[in-house]
Design an enzyme around this catalytic site. Structure first.
Site, mmCIF file in Angstrom:
data_model
loop_
_atom_site.group_PDB
_atom_site.id
_atom_site.type_symbol
_atom_site.label_atom_id
_atom_site.label_comp_id
_atom_site.label_asym_id
_atom_site.label_seq_id
_atom_site.Cartn_x
_atom_site.Cartn_y
_atom_site.Cartn_z
ATOM 1 C CB SER A 279 -0.910 0.021 1.233
ATOM 2 O OG SER A 279 -1.388 1.335 1.435
ATOM 3 C CG HIS B 161 -3.864 -1.693 -1.466
ATOM 4 N ND1 HIS B 161 -4.987 -2.449 -1.727
ATOM 5 C CD2 HIS B 161 -4.211 -0.838 -0.483
ATOM 6 C CE1 HIS B 161 -5.971 -2.067 -0.930
ATOM 7 N NE2 HIS B 161 -5.528 -1.080 -0.158
ATOM 8 C CG ASP C 126 -5.038 2.454 0.858
ATOM 9 O OD1 ASP C 126 -5.979 1.649 0.769
ATOM 10 O OD2 ASP C 126 -3.924 2.151 1.317
ATOM 11 C CG MET D 21 -8.254 7.316 2.332
ATOM 12 S SD MET D 21 -7.304 7.541 3.835
ATOM 13 C CE MET D 21 -6.577 5.900 3.988
ATOM 14 C CG HIS E 261 -9.138 0.156 -0.349
ATOM 15 N ND1 HIS E 261 -8.548 -0.012 0.892
ATOM 16 C CD2 HIS E 261 -10.475 0.102 -0.133
ATOM 17 C CE1 HIS E 261 -9.486 -0.157 1.810
ATOM 18 N NE2 HIS E 261 -10.659 -0.074 1.215
ATOM 19 C CG MET F 178 -11.128 3.330 2.121
ATOM 20 S SD MET F 178 -9.612 3.353 3.069
ATOM 21 C CE MET F 178 -8.423 3.362 1.726
ATOM 22 C CG MET G 17 -11.576 -2.780 5.199
ATOM 23 S SD MET G 17 -10.030 -2.301 4.388
ATOM 24 C CE MET G 17 -9.148 -1.437 5.703
ATOM 25 N N GLY H 233 -8.999 4.106 6.983
ATOM 26 C CA GLY H 233 -8.765 5.543 7.155
ATOM 27 C C GLY H 233 -7.313 5.894 7.411
ATOM 28 C CG PHE H 234 -5.999 6.947 10.063
ATOM 29 C CD1 PHE H 234 -5.620 8.238 9.700
ATOM 30 C CD2 PHE H 234 -7.245 6.753 10.639
ATOM 31 C CE1 PHE H 234 -6.480 9.315 9.907
ATOM 32 C CE2 PHE H 234 -8.115 7.819 10.854
ATOM 33 C CZ PHE H 234 -7.730 9.100 10.491
ATOM 34 N N GLY H 235 -3.060 4.252 7.871
ATOM 35 C CA GLY H 235 -2.101 3.156 7.884
ATOM 36 C C GLY H 235 -1.541 2.987 9.292
ATOM 37 N N GLY H 236 -0.773 1.930 9.478
ATOM 38 C CA GLY H 236 -0.047 1.757 10.733
ATOM 39 C C GLY H 236 -0.869 1.344 11.941
ATOM 40 C CG ASP I 171 -6.102 -2.736 3.300
ATOM 41 O OD1 ASP I 171 -5.006 -2.461 3.833
ATOM 42 O OD2 ASP I 171 -6.763 -1.901 2.634
ATOM 43 N N GLY I 172 -4.791 -4.090 6.388
ATOM 44 C CA GLY I 172 -4.696 -3.364 7.650
ATOM 45 C C GLY I 172 -3.934 -4.129 8.712
ATOM 46 N N GLY I 173 -2.779 -3.605 9.090
ATOM 47 C CA GLY I 173 -2.016 -4.217 10.185
ATOM 48 C C GLY I 173 -1.357 -5.538 9.831
ATOM 49 N N GLY J 7 1.263 -1.981 4.117
ATOM 50 C CA GLY J 7 1.729 -0.609 3.948
ATOM 51 C C GLY J 7 3.028 -0.405 4.694
ATOM 52 C CB SER J 8 3.767 0.462 8.233
ATOM 53 O OG SER J 8 2.404 0.380 8.471
HETATM 54 C C1 DX5 Z 1 -6.268 1.682 5.625
HETATM 55 C C2 DX5 Z 1 -5.803 1.374 4.239
HETATM 56 C C3 DX5 Z 1 -4.691 0.416 4.202
HETATM 57 C C4 DX5 Z 1 -3.413 0.902 4.851
HETATM 58 C C5 DX5 Z 1 -2.639 -0.293 5.295
HETATM 59 O O1 DX5 Z 1 -7.403 2.447 5.571
HETATM 60 O O2 DX5 Z 1 -6.870 0.810 3.487
HETATM 61 O O3 DX5 Z 1 -4.430 -0.032 2.885
HETATM 62 O O4 DX5 Z 1 -2.628 1.684 4.008
HETATM 63 O O5 DX5 Z 1 -1.537 0.137 6.016
HETATM 64 P P1 DX5 Z 1 -0.809 -0.799 7.070
HETATM 65 O O6 DX5 Z 1 -0.349 -2.014 6.360
HETATM 66 O O7 DX5 Z 1 0.297 0.065 7.565
HETATM 67 O O8 DX5 Z 1 -1.812 -1.131 8.150
HETATM 68 ZN ZN ZN Z 2 -6.399 -0.191 1.558
#
Ligand code: DX5
Ligand code: ZN
Length: 221
Positions: free
Chosen positions: A8, A33, A35, A37, A66, A68, A137, A142-145, A175-177, A197-198
């Protein structure tokens, strides 16, 4: 079924996005990927068509967008023109999901439908055969990390069972964490596309992506 890494770019350095995308692709990522938003469906705003268009020349890999975004059908054609290969919309953001799914397919893109953590997989029962991918999800979008919410993996298990019983080999993306520490668990639950992502962009991109690919190879044994 094939396992795919989908880094991501939300976690990448936006000043060097093209280079980051190229590096992830070279290290083995099959999907990129992306994102998007809108500040309405989710609290944050990320980027839109111009950014996607400007990174398109850096790789031939699948652009997994993706959305959002509330009523994402409004942007489907513009996303396709900007370079999206697969458009993933949230069930919660589409008043007429069937119409939006058909619209995306008619535009020549692959279709994904995403579910927030608290949305049960059963909401997709009537439309499962129409989609190429379901995005489960594993954090609130809404946020990475953020940290993966454990109960969401039960939804992945339920969904894989449901798809198997229908004889469908639909992709399940998570997707996420997602990290190298929980990736195996995510695959065991039945997902085959892992967004990270991270865990990819938060350090050495090549090393991180290659570590995921190695884990896929070990998993498929
Ligand atoms: C969250 C995004 C994810 C996000 C994942 O709303 O849809 O794609 O970037 O980031 P990580 O892998 O850091 O949780
Ligand atoms: Zn995503």
């Amino acid at each position: 079924m094939g396992m795919i890494l989908a880094p991501s770019i939300l976690a990448a350095d936006f000043a060097h996005l093209g280079k980051a995308v190229g590096q992830a692709a070279l290290a083995g990522a099959e999907y990129i990927h992306i994102d998007v938003m809108d500040g309405m469906f989710v609290p944050s705003i990320s980027f839109g068509m111009p950014v996607i268009r400007s990174i398109r020349p850096y790789t031939d890999k699948v652009f997994d967008v993706h959305m959002m975004v509330e009523e994402p059908g409004r942007y489907a054609e513009a996303m396709r023109d900007a370079g999206a290969d697969l458009l993933c919309v949230h069930q919660e953001a589409c008043r007429h999901l069937d119409r939006t799914v058909r619209q995306i397919r008619e535009l020549g893109m692959k279709v994904g439908v995403a579910l927030n953590p608290s949305t049960p997989v059963s909401v997709l029962d009537c439309i499962l055969e129409q989609v190429d991918m379901v995005l489960v999800m594993t954090v609130n979008p809404g946020f990475g990390g953020q940290k993966l919410i454990p109960y969401t993996l039960e939804k992945v298990r339920q969904l894989r069972c449901r798809l198997d019983s229908l004889g469908l080999d639909t992709d399940i993306e998570v997707d996420g964490g997602v990290t190298l520490d929980n990736a195996r668990q995510v695959l065991e639950a039945g997902a085959n596309i892992l967004v990270a992502g991270s865990a990819v962009f938060g350090g050495d991109i090549t090393e991180n992506a290659q570590a995921f690919i190695r884990l896929f190879e070990e998993f498929s044994g």
